[in-house]
Motif scaffolding. Structure first.
Motif, short mmCIF file in Angstrom:
data_model
loop_
_atom_site.label_atom_id
_atom_site.label_comp_id
_atom_site.label_asym_id
_atom_site.label_seq_id
_atom_site.Cartn_x
_atom_site.Cartn_y
_atom_site.Cartn_z
N SER A 1 99.88 -10.81 -20.27
CA SER A 1 99.94 -9.76 -21.29
C SER A 1 100.38 -10.35 -22.61
O SER A 1 100.82 -11.49 -22.70
CB SER A 1 100.90 -8.66 -20.85
OG SER A 1 102.16 -9.21 -20.56
N ASP B 1 101.82 -8.97 -26.89
CA ASP B 1 102.73 -7.97 -27.50
C ASP B 1 102.03 -6.73 -28.00
O ASP B 1 102.66 -5.92 -28.67
CB ASP B 1 103.48 -8.52 -28.74
CG ASP B 1 103.78 -9.95 -28.63
OD1 ASP B 1 103.84 -10.35 -27.49
OD2 ASP B 1 103.97 -10.62 -29.65
N THR B 2 100.75 -6.59 -27.75
CA THR B 2 100.07 -5.38 -28.22
C THR B 2 100.53 -4.18 -27.39
O THR B 2 101.11 -4.35 -26.32
CB THR B 2 98.55 -5.55 -28.05
OG1 THR B 2 98.27 -5.70 -26.65
CG2 THR B 2 98.03 -6.76 -28.81
N PRO B 3 100.29 -2.97 -27.88
CA PRO B 3 100.69 -1.78 -27.11
C PRO B 3 100.08 -1.76 -25.70
O PRO B 3 100.78 -1.50 -24.72
CB PRO B 3 100.16 -0.62 -27.95
CG PRO B 3 100.13 -1.14 -29.36
CD PRO B 3 99.78 -2.60 -29.23
N VAL B 4 98.80 -2.05 -25.60
CA VAL B 4 98.17 -2.07 -24.28
C VAL B 4 98.73 -3.22 -23.44
O VAL B 4 99.02 -3.07 -22.25
CB VAL B 4 96.63 -2.18 -24.40
CG1 VAL B 4 95.99 -2.47 -23.04
CG2 VAL B 4 96.05 -0.89 -25.00
N GLN C 1 101.68 -4.55 -23.60
CA GLN C 1 103.02 -4.22 -23.14
C GLN C 1 102.99 -3.23 -21.98
O GLN C 1 103.79 -3.31 -21.06
CB GLN C 1 103.85 -3.65 -24.31
CG GLN C 1 104.24 -4.70 -25.32
CD GLN C 1 105.06 -5.82 -24.68
OE1 GLN C 1 106.17 -5.60 -24.24
NE2 GLN C 1 104.48 -7.00 -24.59
N ALA C 2 102.07 -2.28 -22.05
CA ALA C 2 101.95 -1.31 -20.95
C ALA C 2 101.49 -2.03 -19.68
O ALA C 2 101.95 -1.72 -18.57
CB ALA C 2 100.98 -0.20 -21.32
N VAL D 1 99.35 5.31 -23.33
CA VAL D 1 99.09 4.42 -24.47
C VAL D 1 97.58 4.33 -24.73
O VAL D 1 97.13 4.45 -25.88
CB VAL D 1 99.65 3.00 -24.19
CG1 VAL D 1 99.11 1.99 -25.18
CG2 VAL D 1 101.17 3.02 -24.22
N VAL E 1 95.38 5.41 -28.06
CA VAL E 1 94.56 4.44 -28.80
C VAL E 1 93.13 4.95 -28.90
O VAL E 1 92.51 4.89 -29.97
CB VAL E 1 94.58 3.06 -28.08
CG1 VAL E 1 93.51 2.13 -28.64
CG2 VAL E 1 95.96 2.42 -28.21
N ALA F 1 95.44 -3.07 -30.90
CA ALA F 1 96.03 -2.31 -29.79
C ALA F 1 96.04 -3.13 -28.50
O ALA F 1 96.72 -2.78 -27.54
CB ALA F 1 95.28 -1.00 -29.59
N GLY F 2 95.24 -4.21 -28.48
CA GLY F 2 95.24 -5.06 -27.30
C GLY F 2 93.93 -5.04 -26.54
O GLY F 2 93.85 -5.56 -25.42
#
Lengths: 202, 63
Positions: free
Chosen positions: A46, A48-51, A53-54, A189, A193, B19-20
């Motif tokens: 993973s 550090d993006t929001p996704v 981190q989730a 999350v 997004v 956002a990943g």
């Protein structure tokens, strides 16, 4: 079983990831994961993006989870004795009852796209897992061709956006099981997004 | 595509990346091994939207 190959090469990498996440979340909510699934989830990398981190949260929660425990938790959360802690159907979330107008609206859309329920399946189609996998199919082109962004947005707004975020938020707060709470956090999350991303191209 | 649409699309892609999405390192591994609820259509790929052409079968969880 189609794996990552079901995501067509011609779609952009971020869209491929969207399809993967929809499919993954859908499968987590369709049935409890196997020990093999859990092993793969523990190994997720993973950022550090929001996704990211989730996903890291889910990976951490998978450390102490077993297929046996999750199978029981799945029953408690979504099936229960008569009724689980959650009733993960769009119609129920929006109206308090199954089989109401949201389901009828979804069936109309499904018929337009040629999506059908297989024979012998009697559960309503607006189960969260089914909706996630329908989005996966629209994005990846499993329904014959890749749905345009406008079509994806319309499907999301009409059948998912109005309630899935609430469902995932509720799931993320459950005390019943840490792994499913992490699935809820990931879904929450991701839905946020998606809603923001769709709004950018309206 | 108009300039605005091109820009909106680029903005959206950037937003998703931040956002990943687009760089999921573990993407392949989280897909593998899961039970598929959505199966490949029987006659997909014709480009038509009619049920007969793009028949799609899916199963929800067996409750």
């Amino acid at each position: 079983m189609s794996q990552v190959t079901s995501v067509q090469a011609e779609i952009a990498s971020e869209d491929a990831d969207r399809a993967i996440l929809y499919g993954f979340i859908g499968r987590m909510l369709q049935a409890a994961p196997s020990n093999e699934d859990l092993q793969a989830i523990r190994g997720l990398q993973s950022d550090d993006t929001p996704v990211g981190q989730a996903l890291a949260g889910l990976s951490a929660a998978a450390e102490s989870a077993t297929a046996e425990n999750l199978s029981r938790a799945y029953e408690d959360l979504f099936i229960g004795l008569g009724r689980g802690e959650f009733v993960p159907y769009g119609s129920y979330y929006l109206t308090g009852f199954l089989h109401e107008k949201p389901l009828a609206d979804l069936r109309a859309t499904m018929s337009r796209y040629g999506i059908e329920r297989s024979e012998g399946v009697s559960e309503p189609e607006d189960h969260i897992a089914a909706l996630m996998q329908m989005m996966e199919g629209l994005i990846s082109g499993d329904f014959g061709q890749v749905a345009t962004l406008d079509e994806q947005r319309q499907f999301f707004v009409e059948h998912i956006g109005s309630w899935a975020g609430h469902f995932f938020k509720d799931l993320s707060a459950t005390d019943t099981d840490a792994f499913y709470a992490a699935v809820g956090a990931l879904g929450r999350v991701f839905m946020a997004v998606e809603a923001d991303a769709f709004a950018m191209t309206e | 595509m108009t300039d605005k649409k091109t820009k909106d699309t680029a903005d959206r892609r950037n937003f998703l990346k931040l956002a990943g999405l687009g760089t999921l390192a573990g993407g392949a591994s989280i897909v593998a091994g899961g039970a598929e609820a959505v199966e490949a259509g029987t006659d997909a790929g014709t480009g038509y939207r009619e049920t007969d052409h793009v028949k799609k079968v899916y199963e929800t969880a067996r409750f």
